[in-house]
Design an enzyme around this catalytic site. Structure first.
Site, PDB file in Angstrom:
ATOM      1  N   ASP A 137       0.842  -1.194   0.000  1.00 35.24           N
ATOM      2  CA  ASP A 137       0.000   0.000   0.000  1.00 35.24           C
ATOM      3  C   ASP A 137       0.877   1.244   0.000  1.00 35.24           C
ATOM      4  OD1 ASP A 137      -2.492   1.296   0.006  1.00 35.24           O
ATOM      5  OD2 ASP A 137      -2.342   1.643   2.163  1.00 35.24           O
ATOM      6  N   TYR A 139       1.172   5.741  -0.322  1.00 37.38           N
ATOM      7  CA  TYR A 139       0.744   6.940   0.404  1.00 37.38           C
ATOM      8  C   TYR A 139       0.974   8.095  -0.556  1.00 37.38           C
ATOM      9  CZ  TYR A 139       0.812   9.928   4.698  1.00 37.38           C
ATOM     10  OH  TYR A 139       0.562  10.852   5.697  1.00 37.38           O
ATOM     11  N   HIS A 144      -4.088  13.968   0.851  1.00 32.85           N
ATOM     12  CA  HIS A 144      -4.231  13.026   1.975  1.00 32.85           C
ATOM     13  C   HIS A 144      -2.998  13.074   2.875  1.00 32.85           C
ATOM     14  CE1 HIS A 144      -5.158   9.422   4.271  1.00 32.85           C
ATOM     15  NE2 HIS A 144      -3.981   8.919   3.935  1.00 32.85           N
ATOM     16  N   ARG A 153       1.299  15.510  12.982  1.00 30.90           N
ATOM     17  CA  ARG A 153       2.585  16.182  13.289  1.00 30.90           C
ATOM     18  C   ARG A 153       2.526  17.695  13.186  1.00 30.90           C
ATOM     19  NH1 ARG A 153       3.861  11.715  10.258  1.00 30.90           N
ATOM     20  NH2 ARG A 153       3.593  12.932   8.368  1.00 30.90           N
ATOM     21  N   GLU A 210     -10.484   3.806   3.760  1.00 32.67           N
ATOM     22  CA  GLU A 210      -9.645   4.616   2.880  1.00 32.67           C
ATOM     23  C   GLU A 210     -10.023   4.297   1.442  1.00 32.67           C
ATOM     24  OE1 GLU A 210      -5.475   4.087   3.838  1.00 32.67           O
ATOM     25  OE2 GLU A 210      -5.565   5.702   5.328  1.00 32.67           O
ATOM     26  N   GLU A 212      -9.288   3.974  -2.172  1.00 34.37           N
ATOM     27  CA  GLU A 212      -8.095   3.818  -3.005  1.00 34.37           C
ATOM     28  C   GLU A 212      -8.459   3.082  -4.296  1.00 34.37           C
ATOM     29  OE1 GLU A 212      -4.526   2.387  -1.167  1.00 34.37           O
ATOM     30  OE2 GLU A 212      -5.099   3.096   0.832  1.00 34.37           O
ATOM     31  N   ASP A 244      -8.870   0.342   2.010  1.00 34.26           N
ATOM     32  CA  ASP A 244      -7.809  -0.029   2.950  1.00 34.26           C
ATOM     33  C   ASP A 244      -8.294   0.333   4.364  1.00 34.26           C
ATOM     34  OD1 ASP A 244      -5.267  -0.768   3.905  1.00 34.26           O
ATOM     35  OD2 ASP A 244      -4.563   1.300   3.781  1.00 34.26           O
ATOM     36  N   ARG A 248      -7.366   3.960  13.250  1.00 31.93           N
ATOM     37  CA  ARG A 248      -6.525   5.146  13.446  1.00 31.93           C
ATOM     38  C   ARG A 248      -5.869   5.206  14.820  1.00 31.93           C
ATOM     39  NH1 ARG A 248      -5.703   6.172   8.306  1.00 31.93           N
ATOM     40  NH2 ARG A 248      -7.606   6.688   7.191  1.00 31.93           N
ATOM     41  N   GLN A 251      -3.055   2.776  14.739  1.00 30.87           N
ATOM     42  CA  GLN A 251      -2.046   3.339  13.832  1.00 30.87           C
ATOM     43  C   GLN A 251      -1.228   4.440  14.509  1.00 30.87           C
ATOM     44  OE1 GLN A 251      -3.831   5.018  10.293  1.00 30.87           O
ATOM     45  NE2 GLN A 251      -1.884   5.552   9.341  1.00 30.87           N
ATOM     46  N   TYR A 255       2.803   3.464  14.606  1.00 34.05           N
ATOM     47  CA  TYR A 255       3.353   3.692  13.259  1.00 34.05           C
ATOM     48  C   TYR A 255       4.808   4.137  13.210  1.00 34.05           C
ATOM     49  CZ  TYR A 255       3.270   8.840  12.957  1.00 34.05           C
ATOM     50  OH  TYR A 255       3.525  10.176  13.105  1.00 34.05           O
ATOM     51  N   LYS A 264      -3.651  -1.809   9.812  1.00 43.29           N
ATOM     52  CA  LYS A 264      -4.091  -2.013   8.430  1.00 43.29           C
ATOM     53  C   LYS A 264      -4.161  -3.489   8.059  1.00 43.29           C
ATOM     54  CE  LYS A 264      -3.182   2.450   7.247  1.00 43.29           C
ATOM     55  NZ  LYS A 264      -3.981   3.353   6.426  1.00 43.29           N
ATOM     56  N   THR A 268      -8.476  -5.724   3.918  1.00 47.50           N
ATOM     57  CA  THR A 268      -8.475  -4.826   2.761  1.00 47.50           C
ATOM     58  C   THR A 268      -9.516  -5.378   1.800  1.00 47.50           C
ATOM     59  OG1 THR A 268      -6.091  -4.508   3.031  1.00 47.50           O
ATOM     60  CG2 THR A 268      -7.050  -3.825   0.926  1.00 47.50           C
ATOM     61  N   THR A 361      -4.639   6.702  -0.208  1.00 49.96           N
ATOM     62  CA  THR A 361      -5.956   7.335  -0.119  1.00 49.96           C
ATOM     63  C   THR A 361      -6.076   8.484  -1.112  1.00 49.96           C
ATOM     64  OG1 THR A 361      -6.004   6.782   2.203  1.00 49.96           O
ATOM     65  CG2 THR A 361      -7.581   8.420   1.469  1.00 49.96           C
ATOM     66  N   GLU A 375     -10.104  12.397   7.634  1.00 54.65           N
ATOM     67  CA  GLU A 375      -9.993  13.724   7.023  1.00 54.65           C
ATOM     68  C   GLU A 375     -11.352  14.432   6.963  1.00 54.65           C
ATOM     69  OE1 GLU A 375      -7.895  11.355   3.821  1.00 54.65           O
ATOM     70  OE2 GLU A 375      -7.217  13.382   3.347  1.00 54.65           O
TER      71      GLU A 375
HETATM   72 CA    CA Z   1      -3.872   3.223   2.677  1.00 49.27          CA
END
Ligand code: CA
Length: 434
Positions: A137, A139, A144, A153, A210, A212, A244, A248, A251, A255, A264, A268, A361, A375
């Protein structure tokens, strides 16, 4: 709407394929795997409201992929995909000729054969179309990455320093790629509440989807041999809708530094029909303007994205109707599937027939164009309101998420069907001991 032209016939004698808005006109012919009650699995293509049995057509000698033996009486389309682009083009031309209005009459005029190879889609159980060799997968959507980075962050550190130079990805799990319609259990895992020193364990409270697109690799490569972006594009057989599913809270805790893992890995979902690159050809578009020049091995050789409208709907348990929560387009991606594949193989990593690459995403620039609840509801700060009056920051048990999409041509649509999944409660916990 842009004027599009496509190779091949525009009308089929299968009348439902000519209906306005039909996902599966004769110019589409997506591949899948199906079975009818009590019968074995085999490959088929969707045409109008029907599935065409490719194994039976092959037995009858009406299609021939040029292999040593039959390739469609299989549990996946991998054997056919592995034959490569020449075979893909040959079978597409044979099918178009058999299905076109005024084309080869050997199928249309044989009522008995028609009855044995054309089945209403409603009678077919659609299976996972590919044997998934590996699932990676990416990014690769700029909006996104900016949105998620801002939440995790802060806006000034939203994009990691490598983002404009590398299609960032992680190796996901092939074992839990499932076909549309499969129920999804809320995952268990560790999360760390911000006000706690210790993590806690239990069902995820921030379950998300997500939106995708998945690219399906048809022909593999060799270990130790990089491929160019142009070669990578030739290796891709087609595309599916891909959800996906993401936890959260799990994650956010797990992560760093190696990326997503259990957040994840639990599921899927992909749509049952693989829409071929050939069908999408008239809809090619270039990736957006580069913000930093890419290194030569990643440079685009031509238009490698596609103009594909995408939509996400959410239907709570018991609700009569789903609410559309997002509308966007695949053309917003910063990196194409071919660039992702070239990057994946550049170290010498062997890519295989049946590999599945998630686009990342797909979020457009506007708020209603975001491809995840994280989001859309901005991390829970701005819950969205559904048509039922309920609000959502994350998915609730019983929610059904449906992804749909299609490329709009002049008077026809290359549709993807749907990729749906319903959220079930977390599984009962085993006795962990003390
Ligand atoms: Ca994804």
């Amino acid at each position: 709407m842009a004027v599009r032209s496509s190779e091949g016939p525009s009308r089929s004698w299968v009348e439902s394929a000519n209906a306005a808005g039909c996902d599966f006109p004769i110019r589409n012919l997506p591949y899948g795997v199906f079975r009818r009650a009590g019968e074995a699995l085999r490959c088929g293509v969707a045409i109008g409201d029907f599935v065409l049995d490719l194994a039976a057509l092959e037995d009858a000698g009406l299609i021939n992929a040029g292999a040593h033996g039959p390739v469609f009486r299989e549990r996946s389309i991998n054997a056919f995909m592995a034959l490569g682009p020449k075979a893909w083009a040959v079978v597409r031309a044979q099918l178009m000729s058999l299905l076109a209005e005024g084309g080869d009459g050997r199928l249309r005029e044989d009522v008995v054969l028609c009855g044995g190879v054309l089945f209403p889609l409603a009678e077919a159980e659609l299976m996972l179309p590919i044997e998934v060799a590996g699932y990676t997968d990416f990014y690769a959507g700029r909006q996104h990455a900016f949105n998620v980075g801002s939440m995790f962050r802060g806006a000034e550190n939203a994009l990691p320093p490598n983002w404009l130079h590398i299609p960032i990805g992680y190796n996901g799990r092939a074992s839990t790629v499932v076909v549309s319609g499969t129920d999804i259990h809320r995952p268990l895992g560790q999360r760390k509440p911000p006000d706690s020193d210790m993590p806690v364990f239990g069902p995820s409270r921030r379950l998300d989807f997500e939106l995708e697109l998945g690219s399906v690799i048809g022909t593999g490569g060799r270990m130790g041999e990089p491929v160019t972006v142009g070669q990578a594009d030739e290796m891709i057989f087609g595309y599916v809708l891909l959800n996906d599913w993401s936890a959260r809270d799990i994650q956010a805790w797990e992560y760093q530094p190696l990326g997503p893992f259990q957040a994840k890995a639990f599921a899927t979902s992909i749509s049952p029909w693989v829409v071929t690159k050939a069908a999408l050809e008239p809809f090619r578009v270039s990736t957006p303007q580069r913000e930093k020049p890419l290194l030569p091995y990643l440079r685009e050789t031509g238009p490698l994205l596609y103009d594909i409208d995408l939509e996400v709907s959410l239907r709570p348990a018991g609700a009569a109707q789903a609410t559309i929560v997002s509308r966007t387009n695949y053309r917003h991606m910063y990196y194409s599937a071919a660039q992702q594949l070239a990057h994946h193989a550049v170290s010498g990593c062997r890519m295989d027939c049946g590999d599945l690459l998630g686009s990342g995403t797909i979020s457009g620039p506007g708020k209603g164009e975001y491809g995840s609840l994280l989001e859309l509801a901005w991390g829970g700060k701005e819950p969205i309101t559904l048509d039922t009056g309920e609000t959502r920051s994350f998915l609730e048990d019983g929610d059904v998420v449906a992804l749909t999409g299609g490329a709009q041509g002049e008077g026809y649509r290359i549709g993807f069907g749907a990729c749906t999944g319903r959220i079930l409660p977390a599984p009962p916990e085993p006795d962990w001991g003390s």
